[in-house]
Motif scaffolding. Structure first.
Motif, PDB file in Angstrom:
ATOM      1  N   GLY A  24       0.840  -1.194   0.000  1.00  0.00           N
ATOM      2  CA  GLY A  24       0.000   0.000   0.000  1.00  0.00           C
ATOM      3  C   GLY A  24       0.872   1.240   0.000  1.00  0.00           C
ATOM      4  O   GLY A  24       1.974   1.227   0.556  1.00  0.00           O
ATOM      5  N   MET A  25       0.400   2.308  -0.616  1.00  0.00           N
ATOM      6  CA  MET A  25       1.114   3.590  -0.632  1.00  0.00           C
ATOM      7  C   MET A  25       0.159   4.698  -0.210  1.00  0.00           C
ATOM      8  O   MET A  25      -1.047   4.586  -0.415  1.00  0.00           O
ATOM      9  CB  MET A  25       1.658   3.880  -2.043  1.00  0.00           C
ATOM     10  N   GLY A  26       0.729   5.745   0.369  1.00  0.00           N
ATOM     11  CA  GLY A  26      -0.107   6.897   0.687  1.00  0.00           C
ATOM     12  C   GLY A  26       0.218   7.586   1.983  1.00  0.00           C
ATOM     13  O   GLY A  26       0.587   8.749   2.016  1.00  0.00           O
ATOM     14  N   SER A  27       0.068   6.890   3.130  1.00  0.00           N
ATOM     15  CA  SER A  27       0.211   7.548   4.422  1.00  0.00           C
ATOM     16  C   SER A  27       0.511   6.521   5.512  1.00  0.00           C
ATOM     17  O   SER A  27       0.046   5.388   5.451  1.00  0.00           O
ATOM     18  CB  SER A  27      -1.071   8.309   4.771  1.00  0.00           C
ATOM     19  N   SER A  51     -25.313   7.836  -9.093  1.00  0.00           N
ATOM     20  CA  SER A  51     -26.754   7.981  -8.841  1.00  0.00           C
ATOM     21  C   SER A  51     -27.239   9.383  -9.177  1.00  0.00           C
ATOM     22  O   SER A  51     -28.442   9.607  -9.310  1.00  0.00           O
ATOM     23  CB  SER A  51     -27.067   7.647  -7.372  1.00  0.00           C
ATOM     24  N   ARG A  52     -26.300  10.310  -9.320  1.00  0.00           N
ATOM     25  CA  ARG A  52     -26.625  11.694  -9.695  1.00  0.00           C
ATOM     26  C   ARG A  52     -26.120  12.043 -11.095  1.00  0.00           C
ATOM     27  O   ARG A  52     -26.061  13.207 -11.462  1.00  0.00           O
ATOM     28  CB  ARG A  52     -26.022  12.654  -8.665  1.00  0.00           C
ATOM     29  N   ASP A  53     -25.738  11.015 -11.847  1.00  0.00           N
ATOM     30  CA  ASP A  53     -25.239  11.196 -13.221  1.00  0.00           C
ATOM     31  C   ASP A  53     -24.034  12.124 -13.276  1.00  0.00           C
ATOM     32  O   ASP A  53     -23.894  12.931 -14.212  1.00  0.00           O
ATOM     33  CB  ASP A  53     -26.353  11.712 -14.147  1.00  0.00           C
ATOM     34  N   LEU A  54     -23.155  12.018 -12.301  1.00  0.00           N
ATOM     35  CA  LEU A  54     -21.964  12.847 -12.237  1.00  0.00           C
ATOM     36  C   LEU A  54     -20.712  12.018 -12.522  1.00  0.00           C
ATOM     37  O   LEU A  54     -20.600  10.880 -12.058  1.00  0.00           O
ATOM     38  CB  LEU A  54     -21.832  13.491 -10.860  1.00  0.00           C
ATOM     39  N   PRO A  55     -19.741  12.587 -13.259  1.00  0.00           N
ATOM     40  CA  PRO A  55     -18.489  11.879 -13.517  1.00  0.00           C
ATOM     41  C   PRO A  55     -17.538  11.970 -12.328  1.00  0.00           C
ATOM     42  O   PRO A  55     -17.609  12.904 -11.527  1.00  0.00           O
ATOM     43  CB  PRO A  55     -17.918  12.610 -14.732  1.00  0.00           C
ATOM     44  N   VAL A  56     -16.626  11.002 -12.249  1.00  0.00           N
ATOM     45  CA  VAL A  56     -15.628  10.947 -11.182  1.00  0.00           C
ATOM     46  C   VAL A  56     -14.239  11.068 -11.780  1.00  0.00           C
ATOM     47  O   VAL A  56     -13.948  10.497 -12.832  1.00  0.00           O
ATOM     48  CB  VAL A  56     -15.755   9.624 -10.397  1.00  0.00           C
ATOM     49  N   SER A  57     -13.368  11.815 -11.091  1.00  0.00           N
ATOM     50  CA  SER A  57     -11.992  11.984 -11.548  1.00  0.00           C
ATOM     51  C   SER A  57     -11.049  11.950 -10.352  1.00  0.00           C
ATOM     52  O   SER A  57     -11.042  12.878  -9.548  1.00  0.00           O
ATOM     53  CB  SER A  57     -11.836  13.308 -12.304  1.00  0.00           C
ATOM     54  N   PRO A  58     -10.227  10.909 -10.202  1.00  0.00           N
ATOM     55  CA  PRO A  58      -9.264  10.848  -9.095  1.00  0.00           C
ATOM     56  C   PRO A  58      -8.126  11.846  -9.290  1.00  0.00           C
ATOM     57  O   PRO A  58      -7.687  12.106 -10.409  1.00  0.00           O
ATOM     58  CB  PRO A  58      -8.729   9.416  -9.157  1.00  0.00           C
ATOM     59  N   VAL A  59      -7.636  12.365  -8.181  1.00  0.00           N
ATOM     60  CA  VAL A  59      -6.545  13.338  -8.169  1.00  0.00           C
ATOM     61  C   VAL A  59      -5.333  12.705  -7.482  1.00  0.00           C
ATOM     62  O   VAL A  59      -5.461  12.061  -6.446  1.00  0.00           O
ATOM     63  CB  VAL A  59      -6.974  14.613  -7.421  1.00  0.00           C
ATOM     64  N   GLY A  60      -4.137  12.888  -8.064  1.00  0.00           N
ATOM     65  CA  GLY A  60      -2.911  12.439  -7.413  1.00  0.00           C
ATOM     66  C   GLY A  60      -2.643  10.955  -7.542  1.00  0.00           C
ATOM     67  O   GLY A  60      -2.201  10.320  -6.575  1.00  0.00           O
ATOM     68  N   TYR A  61      -2.854  10.408  -8.729  1.00  0.00           N
ATOM     69  CA  TYR A  61      -2.610   8.981  -8.976  1.00  0.00           C
ATOM     70  C   TYR A  61      -1.250   8.520  -8.457  1.00  0.00           C
ATOM     71  O   TYR A  61      -1.120   7.429  -7.890  1.00  0.00           O
ATOM     72  CB  TYR A  61      -2.724   8.710 -10.477  1.00  0.00           C
ATOM     73  N   ASN A  62      -0.210   9.330  -8.615  1.00  0.00           N
ATOM     74  CA  ASN A  62       1.144   8.897  -8.265  1.00  0.00           C
ATOM     75  C   ASN A  62       1.301   8.572  -6.790  1.00  0.00           C
ATOM     76  O   ASN A  62       2.182   7.798  -6.411  1.00  0.00           O
ATOM     77  CB  ASN A  62       2.156   9.963  -8.670  1.00  0.00           C
ATOM     78  N   ALA A  63       0.466   9.144  -5.938  1.00  0.00           N
ATOM     79  CA  ALA A  63       0.561   8.879  -4.505  1.00  0.00           C
ATOM     80  C   ALA A  63       0.026   7.507  -4.126  1.00  0.00           C
ATOM     81  O   ALA A  63       0.412   6.946  -3.090  1.00  0.00           O
ATOM     82  CB  ALA A  63      -0.207   9.948  -3.728  1.00  0.00           C
ATOM     83  N   ASN A  64      -0.849   6.937  -4.949  1.00  0.00           N
ATOM     84  CA  ASN A  64      -1.460   5.644  -4.646  1.00  0.00           C
ATOM     85  C   ASN A  64      -1.932   5.014  -5.955  1.00  0.00           C
ATOM     86  O   ASN A  64      -3.125   5.042  -6.277  1.00  0.00           O
ATOM     87  CB  ASN A  64      -2.623   5.831  -3.671  1.00  0.00           C
ATOM     88  N   PRO A  65      -1.018   4.445  -6.750  1.00  0.00           N
ATOM     89  CA  PRO A  65      -1.365   3.969  -8.098  1.00  0.00           C
ATOM     90  C   PRO A  65      -2.441   2.879  -8.129  1.00  0.00           C
ATOM     91  O   PRO A  65      -3.049   2.659  -9.172  1.00  0.00           O
ATOM     92  CB  PRO A  65      -0.028   3.423  -8.629  1.00  0.00           C
TER      93      PRO A  65
END
Length: 383
Positions: free
Chosen positions: A48-51, A282-296
């Motif tokens: 695991g990576m991150g904290s 459920s609200r028809d909203l897109p998702v976008s992760p931030v900071g991939y390099n911290a936790n691939p």
């Protein structure tokens, strides 16, 4: 299979450039990369990576348990810190354990994590992000050119202090990506530095001359009503959420009709992203992760959700001793096809390159300026 113990270590990531945002930057940045190894009685080790936050306090919730019960163990960790709460840094510790457990589960199944989670394609759309506020124009062009060479078509600028400078720099990024597309995706990240009317004026000034895909973290993270007002006042989508720890913290934003793009910090882990993506869908909203390099590992989750938009990539190289079997090509991330999350650790290499600096640098991007949100004029000069 039972969890028997854990080990922590930190690697050293030399960025070979300045990194930061409107709140500050680190010159010639070197940052610590926390790593967690979880051992089992069957000889499978999860990475695991991150904290490292609160790992010792959280571990009793999972010790002796079957690591494949990942979702339930996530909730056991939340329960473990019920009284003091899981917000902030503690959530990072939960997420790092969570990533290691998903790695174990996929390795035990003999499958790459993306397939275990139900993904069909190991290609993940992504965009380039330079953490680039301290780069000069030549360095800015060079950074995004490396991504353009890999087929990328979108980039995110750190800005929010001077619209003339941001406009010039956005045009540089636009010019770089035009080798791959006639309509590059351009985003601006203000890192919570405005209040509502400042944001409307600033974004409006930019939109007179350039098309923005989204504006990121324009306001304080908890300002649900403000984000909704702003979204109604500008053409660009409003993206926020990366600093919210737990799906429940998104409730006020969803209830207020904001944001337009739901963001989640990669450092908050796989299970968080899966749960948040379901609520957003459920609200028809897109998702976008931030900071991939911290936790691939989180990129694997993006293969399995229907509303993934794009993932932030801040560099194509990782810290010393961290080997990530992902490729950056065709404008995205190609995930590993090996069992697990595709992350292996070289302990000897990490030991030989002990870290000497990290994001806690007082000049760094985690320190909010006293006058943030209170500037009278938009010329980049503090008064």
């Amino acid at each position: 299979m039972k969890i028997t113990g854990y080990r922590t270590l930190s690697s050293r990531h030399e960025w070979h450039r300045a990194v930061g945002d409107i709140n500050g930057h680190i010159t010639d940045a070197v940052t610590d990369v926390p790593i967690l190894l979880i051992d089992t009685d069957e000889g499978i080790t999860g990475v695991g990576m991150g904290s490292h936050s609160d790992i010792a306090r959280l571990f009793p919730a999972i010790e002796g348990e079957d690591p494949r019960s990942v979702s339930v163990l996530f909730d056991r960790m939340l329960a473990q810190v019920f009284k003091s709460g899981h917000a902030g840094a503690t959530y990072g510790g939960i997420a790092t354990i969570d990533a290691a457990l998903w790695d174990i589960k996929a390795k035990a199944a003999g499958e790459p994590l993306w397939r275990l989670l139900g993904g069909r394609d190991r290609f993940i759309p992504a965009y380039a992000s330079g953490l680039d506020i301290a780069l000069d124009d030549g360095q800015l062009e060079a950074f995004y050119s490396e991504f353009a060479d890999r087929g990328y078509v979108a980039g995110k600028l750190k800005g929010g202090f001077d619209p003339d400078a941001d406009l010039r720099r956005l045009r540089i990024i636009d010019g770089v990506f035009r080798r791959n597309t006639s309509k590059p995706g351009l985003m601006l990240d203000a890192n919570e530095s405005w209040q509502v009317k400042q944001a409307v004026r600033y974004i409006g000034t930019l939109e007179e001359q350039i098309d923005l895909l989204w504006v990121e973290e324009p306001l304080r993270r908890w300002d649900a009503v403000g984000h909704a007002r702003l979204s109604n006042a500008v053409r660009a989508a409003v993206a926020t959420g990366e600093n919210l720890t737990g799906v429940e913290q998104f409730r006020p934003l969803f209830d207020a009709g904001a944001p337009d793009v739901v963001q989640a910090g990669a450092v908050w882990g796989v299970t968080h992203l899966l749960r948040l993506a379901t609520v957003a869908a459920s609200r028809d909203l897109p998702v976008s992760p931030v900071g991939y390099n911290a936790n691939p590992a989180v990129a694997h989750a993006m293969s399995a959700i229907p509303n993934h938009l794009t993932t932030e990539v801040q560099g194509v190289r990782f810290a010393t001793g961290i080997n990530v079997d992902h490729q950056f090509t065709d404008g995205g991330i190609v995930l590993s096809d090996a069992p697990g999350a595709g992350i292996t650790i070289d302990v000897d290499a990490i030991t030989a390159a002990a870290s000497t600096a990290d994001w806690s640098d007082p000049a760094g991007p985690h320190v909010r300026p006293e006058r943030a949100g209170l500037r009278l004029v938009l010329d980049g000069v503090e008064r």
